[in-house]
Design a protein around this motif. Structure first.
Motif, short mmCIF file in Angstrom:
data_model
loop_
_atom_site.label_atom_id
_atom_site.label_comp_id
_atom_site.label_asym_id
_atom_site.label_seq_id
_atom_site.Cartn_x
_atom_site.Cartn_y
_atom_site.Cartn_z
N THR A 441 0.75 -1.25 -0.09
CA THR A 441 -0.10 0.04 0.07
C THR A 441 0.96 1.37 0.10
N THR A 442 0.22 2.35 -0.54
CA THR A 442 0.84 3.78 -0.75
C THR A 442 -0.21 4.52 0.15
N ILE A 443 0.30 5.72 0.74
CA ILE A 443 -0.58 6.62 1.52
C ILE A 443 -0.20 7.83 0.83
N SER A 444 -1.56 8.80 0.32
CA SER A 444 -1.18 10.05 0.07
C SER A 444 -2.63 10.86 0.84
N GLY A 445 -2.05 11.60 1.94
CA GLY A 445 -2.82 12.26 2.60
C GLY A 445 -3.88 11.32 3.36
N ASN A 446 -5.28 11.47 2.72
CA ASN A 446 -6.21 10.38 3.58
C ASN A 446 -6.74 9.53 2.84
N THR A 447 -5.91 9.14 1.53
CA THR A 447 -6.14 8.23 0.42
C THR A 447 -4.97 7.32 0.73
N VAL A 448 -5.50 5.81 0.53
CA VAL A 448 -4.74 4.70 0.70
C VAL A 448 -4.97 3.98 -0.62
N THR A 449 -3.77 3.46 -1.41
CA THR A 449 -3.92 2.79 -2.59
C THR A 449 -3.18 1.48 -2.44
N ALA A 450 -3.76 0.23 -2.79
CA ALA A 450 -3.30 -1.17 -2.79
C ALA A 450 -2.84 -1.59 -4.07
N ASN A 473 -10.43 6.44 -0.26
CA ASN A 473 -10.31 7.83 0.13
C ASN A 473 -11.06 8.53 1.24
N GLY A 474 -10.85 9.58 1.81
CA GLY A 474 -11.42 10.12 2.81
C GLY A 474 -11.28 9.33 3.97
N LEU A 475 -10.15 9.20 4.48
CA LEU A 475 -9.92 8.19 5.54
C LEU A 475 -9.68 9.17 6.75
N VAL A 476 -10.17 8.73 7.87
CA VAL A 476 -9.76 9.48 9.16
C VAL A 476 -8.61 8.61 9.84
N ALA A 493 -4.55 -12.74 -0.43
CA ALA A 493 -3.22 -11.74 0.39
C ALA A 493 -4.02 -10.73 1.27
N GLU A 494 -3.53 -10.36 2.10
CA GLU A 494 -3.84 -9.35 2.87
C GLU A 494 -2.64 -8.40 3.60
N THR A 495 -3.15 -7.14 4.04
CA THR A 495 -1.98 -6.26 4.46
C THR A 495 -2.98 -5.21 5.24
N GLU A 496 -2.12 -4.60 6.30
CA GLU A 496 -2.63 -3.49 7.20
C GLU A 496 -1.99 -2.21 6.87
N VAL A 497 -2.65 -1.11 7.01
CA VAL A 497 -2.13 0.18 7.04
C VAL A 497 -2.72 1.24 7.92
N THR A 498 -1.83 2.03 8.48
CA THR A 498 -2.34 2.84 9.56
C THR A 498 -2.03 4.38 9.17
N LEU A 499 -3.22 4.97 9.28
CA LEU A 499 -2.87 6.47 9.03
C LEU A 499 -2.79 7.18 10.28
N GLU A 500 -1.62 7.93 10.64
CA GLU A 500 -1.06 8.55 11.78
C GLU A 500 -1.96 9.80 11.88
N GLU A 501 -2.31 10.54 13.24
CA GLU A 501 -2.85 11.87 13.29
C GLU A 501 -1.76 12.86 12.98
N THR A 502 -1.89 13.66 11.93
CA THR A 502 -0.90 14.59 11.54
C THR A 502 -1.51 16.07 11.46
#
Length: 599
Positions: A441-450, A473-476, A493-502
């Motif tokens: 996965t990659t994170i861009s702002g509040n959007t995550v792409t797998a 997108n639009g993730l908190v 397959a699966e993976t987890e991704v965490t959006l930090e509070e920024t």
């Protein structure tokens, strides 16, 4: 040759002829005791010049003395349950009851006799038969005797009187051309397994007529000719049994398997063929076929046994019976017949060569497959271009992940002539065995792409939020999971991704500054993504002027804290949903930052 030889022919030519249901065979249909002497059974309707057959179980003698309308005749047996006699025109009374008496069997039968109707002259009736005789290709069966007999027949037929030819035509009509013919109506081919048997039966019936009319030479010669016309077709069809590849000698998988699947090229490892569950694989067979040979007779059953029985009966008929009749004609009518004895027409080879062929549609239809392990099933199977396409799978889908099963694939081939079986060791593996399916996965702002890799594309994405697709997108801030399934529908397959509070700097901000609770001024500034001021303005309410440019304001990030420097005054604030709800009092100027918010 004398009368004793003629009687011997009756024994030699014994052939089974089925009887119609109208004949009671000496036993009443209800199972009562056999009828007493002079108690007539109803034999039904017969026709002049007809060979009549009678069902009678337990026949032990080749012939019995009898009377028909008080004329002395002989009734012959063709099997242990069949009797025959010829209703010659001179013996019958048309339109009245005719009685057959066989005292030794306590058998008395009454018949109604009708006239055999001929709608043409004797010459016209016999013309098709004579054409058949003259059209026989004697070279086809390589028998000099056939040609010699027909040459003699032409000479003999030319010598006959009109009366003799009339009798020949009536007998021919009664037994071979009439729909009401007793003899023709009794030929049932429902149990015949091949054309050879059918032709033997037809030829044999003609021979029976020839034998039982031996004391009437025109009739005997006529039906010997009919038998030899059918002899050509009989030999041909019986030889075809031996030349046709009927016997299956082997059925095996080819060593060089041309197997391909979407996952990988299928292979044979240590003699074991590997299948991937749910994936169609193609496999080829070598098929060995040959004609019959002498050793196949031992223990033969079904159609194979019937083939040997038919060929052996034909050979025995020719060598043991037909040759005896030919010798009889040679001796009794030497002016017309000098026929060489017949050789065995269909010799059975000691050894027949096998031919290796590919699988055909006809052969495939005789194949069936099963798997030894009950946890493995044949899901789909089809045939195309000489190959079987087969899909194996797990009987219980829960076994599909991480369970390889080693077992045997059993195959059986059955047709009218063969029953062959064999097996092949196989391994059924999960489609995920050795799969390199993965997801990042990659994170861009509040959007995550797998992004999925490996496995078998295309892929299906499912997010823990319920969203389908490779991006969400639009993730908190929080932790999310993405699940990926490849085209097998099983491998995942699966993976987890965490959006930090920024804190997001970019945008336009407003700071309201108060002096003892009264609005003092408002600062408005625009920051880039790094927190650097792009523009800044200020409004000071005490001087009554509007917005004016202000010195740049910088915002820097230190240890999750945001420091805002305004007019040389430092404020430390915490960002929550783009709004700062924390007062910071600076006593020396009595200034308070009440709220910092994104405009």
């Amino acid at each position: 040759m004398n009368k004793q030889l003629l009687l011997g022919l009756i024994v030699l030519f014994g052939l089974s002829i089925s009887c119609s249901s109208d004949d009671d065979g000496g036993v009443n249909k209800g199972g009562e005791e056999p009828p007493k002497a002079e108690e007539l059974l109803d034999g039904g309707t017969i026709y002049t010049a007809q060979l009549v057959t009678i069902d009678k179980k337990g026949v032990t003698s080749p012939r019995y003395e009898a009377t028909f309308n008080d004329y002395t005749i002989e009734v012959a047996s063709t099997s242990d349950s069949t009797l025959v006699f010829l209703a010659l025109p001179d013996l019958v009374v048309v339109g009245e009851e005719n009685v057959l008496k066989i005292p030794d069997l306590d058998l008395y039968i009454g018949y109604e006799v009708k006239q055999t109707e001929m709608t043409a002259t004797a010459a016209e009736v016999l013309a098709p038969l004579l054409e058949d005789i003259r059209a026989v290709d004697t070279g086809e069966i390589e028998e000099d005797g056939v040609k010699e007999f027909f040459e003699g027949f032409d000479r003999y037929y030319a010598s006959l009187s009109g009366t003799d030819k009339q009798l020949m035509a009536e007998v021919y009509t009664a037994n071979f051309t009439s729909e009401t013919s007793d003899l023709a109506g009794r030929i049932s081919l429902s149990d015949i397994l091949n054309p050879c048997q059918a032709n033997i039966l037809r030829m044999g019936i003609s021979a029976v007529v020839a034998v039982y009319t031996a004391e009437i030479p025109p009739l005997s010669v006529l039906f010997s000719a009919i038998a030899l016309v059918k002899f050509r077709d009989t030999v041909r069809t019986c030889r075809e049994i031996l030349t046709t590849k009927l016997k299956n000698t082997f059925l095996k998988f080819k060593d060089a398997l041309e197997l391909k699947s979407p996952v990988m090229s299928q292979r044979v490892e240590n003699g074991k063929m590997t299948f991937t569950a749910g994936v169609a694989e193609r496999l080829t067979f070598d098929v060995g076929m040959r004609g019959l040979q002498a050793s196949d007779a031992e223990g033969a059953t079904g159609a194979i046994a019937a083939c040997f029985e038919a060929i052996e009966s034909l050979n025995a008929f020719v060598t043991d019976k037909l040759n005896v009749a030919i010798a009889y004609y040679n001796e009794t009518m030497p002016d017309y017949f000098s026929v060489s004895p017949f050789e065995v027409p269909v010799p059975i080879p000691e050894e027949s060569m096998s031919t290796v062929t590919e699988l055909t549609t006809e052969f495939y239809e005789g194949l069936s497959f099963s798997v030894a392990d009950e946890n493995v099933i044949v899901q789909e199977i089809s045939y195309s271009n000489g190959m079987v396409q087969m899909t194996l799978g797990y009987a219980d889908p829960e076994l599909a992940e991480g369970n390889d099963i080693e077992t045997s694939l059993h195959y059986t081939y059955t047709d009218a002539y063969n029953s062959t079986e064999g097996s092949l060791p196989v391994k059924l593996q999960s489609p995920c065995s050795g799969s390199d399916l993965a997801v990042t996965t990659t994170i861009s702002g509040n959007t995550v792409t797998a992004v999925a890799t490996g496995g078998i594309p295309p892929y299906t994405y499912q997010w823990s939020t319920g969203v389908e697709g490779s991006s969400v997108n639009g993730l908190v801030p929080g932790t999310y999971t993405v699940f990926v399934t490849d085209n097998t529908g099983v491998c995942a397959a699966e993976t987890e991704v965490t959006l930090e509070e920024t804190f997001v700097y970019e945008g336009t901000w407003v700071i309201n500054i108060y002096d003892d609770g009264a609005p003092y001024s408002t600062l408005k500034f625009t920051l880039d993504s790094e927190g650097n001021s792009i523009t800044s303005q200020v409004i000071i309410y005490s001087n009554g002027e509007g917005w004016s440019d202000y010195d740049p304001v910088t915002m820097q990030y230190f240890s999750n804290a945001n420091t805002v420097v305004v007019a040389g005054l430092a404020f430390t604030v915490n960002a929550v949903n783009d709004t700062i709800f924390q007062e910071t009092r600076y006593n020396e100027n009595n200034l308070i930052v009440r709220v910092l918010e994104r405009q």
